[in-house]
Scaffold this motif. Structure first.
Motif, PDB file in Angstrom:
ATOM      1  N   LEU A 131      76.833 101.666   9.578  1.00 24.08           N
ATOM      2  CA  LEU A 131      75.683 100.995   8.979  1.00 24.08           C
ATOM      3  C   LEU A 131      74.589 102.016   8.697  1.00 24.08           C
ATOM      4  CD1 LEU A 131      74.059  98.367   8.303  1.00 24.08           C
ATOM      5  CD2 LEU A 131      73.315  98.403  10.698  1.00 24.08           C
ATOM      6  N   ASP A 132      74.060 102.005   7.476  1.00 23.81           N
ATOM      7  CA  ASP A 132      72.963 102.896   7.099  1.00 23.81           C
ATOM      8  C   ASP A 132      71.650 102.267   7.550  1.00 23.81           C
ATOM      9  OD1 ASP A 132      71.300 104.758   6.064  1.00 23.81           O
ATOM     10  OD2 ASP A 132      71.798 104.414   3.958  1.00 23.81           O
ATOM     11  N   SER A 133      71.183 102.644   8.727  1.00 22.17           N
ATOM     12  CA  SER A 133      69.985 102.019   9.300  1.00 22.17           C
ATOM     13  C   SER A 133      68.708 102.440   8.609  1.00 22.17           C
ATOM     14  CB  SER A 133      69.888 102.359  10.794  1.00 22.17           C
ATOM     15  OG  SER A 133      71.013 101.886  11.495  1.00 22.17           O
ATOM     16  N   SER A 134      68.734 103.534   7.863  1.00 22.89           N
ATOM     17  CA  SER A 134      67.504 104.030   7.250  1.00 22.89           C
ATOM     18  C   SER A 134      66.943 103.056   6.220  1.00 22.89           C
ATOM     19  CB  SER A 134      67.750 105.388   6.605  1.00 22.89           C
ATOM     20  OG  SER A 134      68.711 105.277   5.556  1.00 22.89           O
ATOM     21  N   VAL A 135      67.802 102.251   5.597  1.00 20.28           N
ATOM     22  CA  VAL A 135      67.310 101.321   4.569  1.00 20.28           C
ATOM     23  C   VAL A 135      66.553 100.153   5.182  1.00 20.28           C
ATOM     24  CG1 VAL A 135      69.181 101.924   2.999  1.00 20.28           C
ATOM     25  CG2 VAL A 135      69.491 100.037   4.592  1.00 20.28           C
ATOM     26  N   LEU A 136      66.680  99.957   6.478  1.00 19.30           N
ATOM     27  CA  LEU A 136      65.990  98.852   7.143  1.00 19.30           C
ATOM     28  C   LEU A 136      64.589  99.231   7.596  1.00 19.30           C
ATOM     29  CD1 LEU A 136      68.948  97.567   9.366  1.00 19.30           C
ATOM     30  CD2 LEU A 136      68.254  96.755   7.110  1.00 19.30           C
ATOM     31  N   ASP A 137      64.254 100.530   7.536  1.00 18.88           N
ATOM     32  CA  ASP A 137      62.923 100.981   7.944  1.00 18.88           C
ATOM     33  C   ASP A 137      61.975 100.950   6.757  1.00 18.88           C
ATOM     34  OD1 ASP A 137      63.830 101.452  10.517  1.00 18.88           O
ATOM     35  OD2 ASP A 137      64.450 103.505  10.046  1.00 18.88           O
TER      36      ASP A 137
ATOM     37  N   GLY B 288      54.009 106.148   6.407  1.00 19.85           N
ATOM     38  CA  GLY B 288      52.674 106.445   5.920  1.00 19.85           C
ATOM     39  C   GLY B 288      52.362 107.914   6.077  1.00 19.85           C
ATOM     40  N   PRO B 289      51.147 108.318   5.705  1.00 12.73           N
ATOM     41  CA  PRO B 289      50.792 109.742   5.818  1.00 12.73           C
ATOM     42  C   PRO B 289      50.785 110.231   7.264  1.00 12.73           C
ATOM     43  CG  PRO B 289      48.872 108.418   5.248  1.00 12.73           C
ATOM     44  CD  PRO B 289      50.046 107.524   5.110  1.00 12.73           C
ATOM     45  N   GLN B 290      50.574 109.317   8.214  1.00 11.97           N
ATOM     46  CA  GLN B 290      50.561 109.708   9.612  1.00 11.97           C
ATOM     47  C   GLN B 290      51.927 109.552  10.281  1.00 11.97           C
ATOM     48  OE1 GLN B 290      47.854 111.089  10.400  1.00 11.97           O
ATOM     49  NE2 GLN B 290      46.832 110.465   8.498  1.00 11.97           N
ATOM     50  N   GLY B 291      52.932 109.159   9.511  1.00 17.18           N
ATOM     51  CA  GLY B 291      54.267 108.988  10.081  1.00 17.18           C
ATOM     52  C   GLY B 291      54.428 107.595  10.670  1.00 17.18           C
ATOM     53  N   PRO B 292      55.473 107.367  11.405  1.00 18.84           N
ATOM     54  CA  PRO B 292      56.509 108.344  11.759  1.00 18.84           C
ATOM     55  C   PRO B 292      57.526 108.537  10.634  1.00 18.84           C
ATOM     56  CG  PRO B 292      57.066 106.235  12.720  1.00 18.84           C
ATOM     57  CD  PRO B 292      55.743 106.052  12.033  1.00 18.84           C
ATOM     58  N   PHE B 293      58.054 109.740  10.560  1.00 18.18           N
ATOM     59  CA  PHE B 293      59.103 110.058   9.608  1.00 18.18           C
ATOM     60  C   PHE B 293      60.426 110.021  10.365  1.00 18.18           C
ATOM     61  CE2 PHE B 293      55.294 112.648   8.618  1.00 18.18           C
ATOM     62  CZ  PHE B 293      54.815 111.836   7.599  1.00 18.18           C
ATOM     63  N   ILE B 294      61.299 109.145   9.952  1.00 16.48           N
ATOM     64  CA  ILE B 294      62.487 108.808  10.738  1.00 16.48           C
ATOM     65  C   ILE B 294      63.735 109.412  10.096  1.00 16.48           C
ATOM     66  CG2 ILE B 294      63.846 106.927  11.736  1.00 16.48           C
ATOM     67  CD1 ILE B 294      61.396 105.139  11.467  1.00 16.48           C
ATOM     68  N   THR B 295      64.548 110.022  10.920  1.00 19.24           N
ATOM     69  CA  THR B 295      65.858 110.506  10.474  1.00 19.24           C
ATOM     70  C   THR B 295      66.929 109.905  11.368  1.00 19.24           C
ATOM     71  OG1 THR B 295      65.716 112.452  11.900  1.00 19.24           O
ATOM     72  CG2 THR B 295      64.942 112.698   9.632  1.00 19.24           C
ATOM     73  N   TYR B 296      68.096 109.691  10.783  1.00 20.33           N
ATOM     74  CA  TYR B 296      69.241 109.135  11.503  1.00 20.33           C
ATOM     75  C   TYR B 296      70.406 110.110  11.410  1.00 20.33           C
ATOM     76  CZ  TYR B 296      66.913 104.572  11.629  1.00 20.33           C
ATOM     77  OH  TYR B 296      66.045 103.541  11.862  1.00 20.33           O
ATOM     78  N   ASN B 297      71.077 110.282  12.533  1.00 18.67           N
ATOM     79  CA  ASN B 297      72.315 111.055  12.577  1.00 18.67           C
ATOM     80  C   ASN B 297      73.344 110.272  13.381  1.00 18.67           C
ATOM     81  OD1 ASN B 297      71.669 113.664  11.206  1.00 18.67           O
ATOM     82  ND2 ASN B 297      70.090 113.724  12.783  1.00 18.67           N
ATOM     83  N   TYR B 298      74.607 110.603  13.161  1.00 13.74           N
ATOM     84  CA  TYR B 298      75.698 109.866  13.805  1.00 13.74           C
ATOM     85  C   TYR B 298      76.719 110.860  14.345  1.00 13.74           C
ATOM     86  CZ  TYR B 298      73.535 106.163  11.096  1.00 13.74           C
ATOM     87  OH  TYR B 298      72.634 105.291  10.564  1.00 13.74           O
ATOM     88  N   TYR B 299      77.227 110.558  15.529  1.00  9.80           N
ATOM     89  CA  TYR B 299      78.234 111.424  16.122  1.00  9.80           C
ATOM     90  C   TYR B 299      79.148 110.608  17.026  1.00  9.80           C
ATOM     91  CZ  TYR B 299      74.920 111.515  20.079  1.00  9.80           C
ATOM     92  OH  TYR B 299      74.075 111.173  21.097  1.00  9.80           O
TER      93      TYR B 299
END
Length: 670
Positions: free
Chosen positions: A301-307, A311-322
């Protein structure tokens, strides 16, 4: 409280009683009284003409009585799994019940099978079976056997599935004629067991089964077996000593007369391949080698599309899978080498390469504008889904060598990510989302402690798919007036006023204004690219056990596709499609991209994308719609049956076994 001791003779008597050899239709009674009358009556009956002989009312013929025993639908039939000896006794009790006396049992039987009867003691009553050649006592509770109670006529002795810890008890007075000894699935352990498999104790042994014990010393075991001149069939699989790469080749080359090893015929070509390997005994290390390979990960599931957009103050979210799996820890070698694997798993990436270049540029521009206008206070984050951490936390230490730092990170772990005692957790490299995530993982495990390895293979491993969510925040710049940023800003305002003044003077003089700087000059300013990261938030997407016992039974590898079920949702896939469609500027290119995400009849050159299935013959565009427009294709996906791809991962565990002397020597050099 110790369990009650049950003797072999008591189990035999109980078994005979359960056969009901003296009850209908066996034995004697009203159902066959005319066949077994007293002698005086027989003399009187001999005066009656033969043709007038007839059964009395209520009697049954021998054929009818035998049919009651042989028919599977008869209430007097033997239970399923009964031996041929049981059927013979039942038929004999019908045909000639007067023979069933103790003397008959002791002199007739050559084979005795007492299986799963909780026998713990072989008593001297067994010596009464003067013609006994085969004794099967499998699946009982026997720990030791007094061999003086075994008949000297014995040729076959099977003791599978008992609790025998040493062969020493069998070597005190072993049956001299014994040809087959079966001790598989016991608890034989220790290097001294090789002293009990010599011709001094078993001069006529042809077949020996020591499979699935805890024997570890291959060289000494083979040295003892070399004295058995008649040995032709040998089973050692399931022992820790059979896990070493040179096991089969060394055994075959050392035992030249061997015909069958572990139920596999030893061909002459195989003997040729391993010729000379036994002479390299000093170079063969008693260690096992296993190769773990993790292939493609699908259905994530690509969780990034649900976030929401940061904003300019973040948070900036990254997802990785292992993918993680646990493996036995070798106290002699591998444990110290991979002791920090758990810490490495929860350590965040040191770079921001996972953030897309386009997203990074937007982030940097927003942060720059925000810093120029004054930094606003960070707003509190809401509760973070699937995590026990909320809000912004302190930066994660870059070094996780100390026990204290590792202990602080442990609360962030799902319990399923903590390895069981005696094992170490291994993981693939975290990678960003895609339809098919290629793990491309290989790890060779070399273990010297073979007994724990066998126990681990019996219990199996657990494969887990993990989602790693990392929140990054812009580093706050100093807000005092003495800070370099403030000084730079004040200087910039002063320069700006001077430029405006010069501009007015030039305008008054009629001078032309110099050409404007390029539009991109704003981006040439020093940008605050530094971001701090929270500890990763780990979420288990799926977990599944993998059975490794076939490796003990002689299989070269275990290869499987772990299926964790469907975790993708219609809403998430809808957002993924919309995002991918927006990224493509040309409509045709977007349509082809959307079409690649649906399993439907593709145009030449188009490939299906896993996770999407459309029924054959369905139109992707709808009525009167152009199939080249991406929106029509998106609508078509939801109008048809939605069949997402399940979450799966490919994994293979191979037990390395050398197939020739050349390969063995090459492995030793490497």
């Amino acid at each position: 409280m110790e369990p009650e001791t049950r003797t072999l003779s008591a189990a035999v008597r109980e078994h005979l009683r359960q056969l009901c050899l003296h009850e209908f239709p066996c034995g004697t009674g009203s159902w066959n009284k005319s066949r077994f009358l007293p002698q005086t009556s027989r003399v009187w009956r001999e005066l009656i003409p033969r043709e007038e002989k007839s059964l009395s009312p209520g009697e049954e013929t021998v054929e009818d009585l035998l049919g009651l025993v042989r028919s599977a639908h008869s209430p007097w039939a033997l239970v399923e799994g009964s031996s041929a000896e049981d059927l013979f006794l039942k038929e004999l009790a019908i045909q000639n019940p007067l023979m069933l006396k103790d003397s008959f049992f002791y002199t007739y039987f050559r084979s005795l099978r007492v299986v799963d009867k909780d026998v713990s003691l072989v008593d001297k009553e067994l010596l009464k079976f003067v013609k006994l050649e085969e004794l099967v006592l499998s699946a009982n509770q026997i720990k030791e056997i007094d061999t003086t109670n075994l008949p000297p006529t014995l040729k076959v002795l099977e003791l599978y599935g008992n609790k025998i810890a040493s062969m020493e008890c069998l070597c005190r007075h072993p049956p001299p004629r014994l040809q087959h000894l079966g001790l598989g699935h016991n608890k034989l352990l220790g290097p001294l067991e090789s002293l009990h498999v010599t011709s001094d104790h078993w001069p006529n042994l042809v077949s020996l089964d020591l499979s699935f014990n805890n024997l570890t010393d291959l060289q000494n075991m083979v040295a003892g077996l070399q004295t058995l001149k008649h040995l032709r069939l040998l089973l050692l699989q399931g022992n820790p000593l059979a896990l070493v790469p040179h096991y089969r080749g060394f055994t075959i080359d050392s035992l030249a007369r061997l015909c069958v090893l572990d139920d596999i015929t030893v061909a002459s070509s195989e003997k040729h391949l391993f010729r000379g390997l036994s002479r390299s005994e000093d170079l063969l290390a008693p260690e096992a080698q296993l190769l773990v390979t993790v292939g493609n990960l699908r259905g994530v599931l690509d969780s990034s599309v649900l976030d929401s957009e940061p904003g300019p103050q973040g948070p900036f979210i990254t997802y990785n899978y292992y993918v993680t799996y646990d493996f036995v820890e070798d106290e002699e070698g591998e444990g110290s080498q991979y002791g920090g694997v758990l810490a490495e798993i929860i350590k965040p990436p040191s770079s921001l390469e996972q953030l897309g270049e386009d997203i990074l540029e937007e982030i940097i521009e927003d942060v720059e504008e925000s810093l120029e206008s004054g930094l606003a206070s960070l707003s509190e984050l809401g509760e973070m889904e699937e995590s026990i951490v909320s809000g912004a936390s302190e930066p994660l230490p870059r070094s996780t060598d100390s026990a204290e730092e590792l202990a602080k990170l442990r609360p962030l772990l799902d319990p399923r990510l903590c390895p069981s005692p005696g094992t170490v957790l291994f993981s693939t490299v975290p990678k960003p989302w895609s339809d098919v995530i290629p793990c491309n993982y290989e790890m060779q495990h070399t273990l010297k402690d073979l007994v724990p390895l066998k126990a681990f293979l019996l219990s199996g491993t657990v494969v887990t798919v993990v989602e790693e969510k990392i929140l990054s925040w812009p580093v706050e710049q100093p807000s005092s007036s003495d800070s370099p940023l403030a000084a730079k800003k004040g200087k910039g305002e002063k320069d700006k006023k001077e430029k405006e003044k010069d501009k007015k003077d030039k305008a008054g003089k009629g001078e032309k204004e110099p050409p404007k700087a390029q539009k991109g000059s704003k981006k040439q300013k020093e940008l605050p690219k530094e971001l701090r990261q929270d500890p990763p938030i780990l979420r288990v997407l799926g977990s599944s056990p993998v059975v490794l016992e076939p490796l003990l039974a002689g299989e070269p590898f275990v290869s499987t596709v772990c299926n964790f079920g469907v975790i993708r949702t219609l809403e998430a896939d809808r957002l993924t499609l919309n995002r991918d469609a927006k990224k493509n500027k040309k409509g045709k290119k977007a349509a082809l991209e959307v079409k690649s995400k649906t399993k439907m009849p593709a145009a030449p050159g188009d490939g299906p994308r896993p996770g999407w299935h459309l029924p054959p013959g369905s139109s992707p565009g709808g009525r009167g719609a152009s199939t080249n427009h991406p929106l029509n294709l998106l609508v078509s996906v939801y109008e048809n049956d939605y069949q997402p791809e399940p979450l799966t991962v490919e994994i293979q565990i191979q037990l390395i076994q050398w197939r020739s002397t050349e390969e063995a020597l090459r492995g030793l050099v490497m």
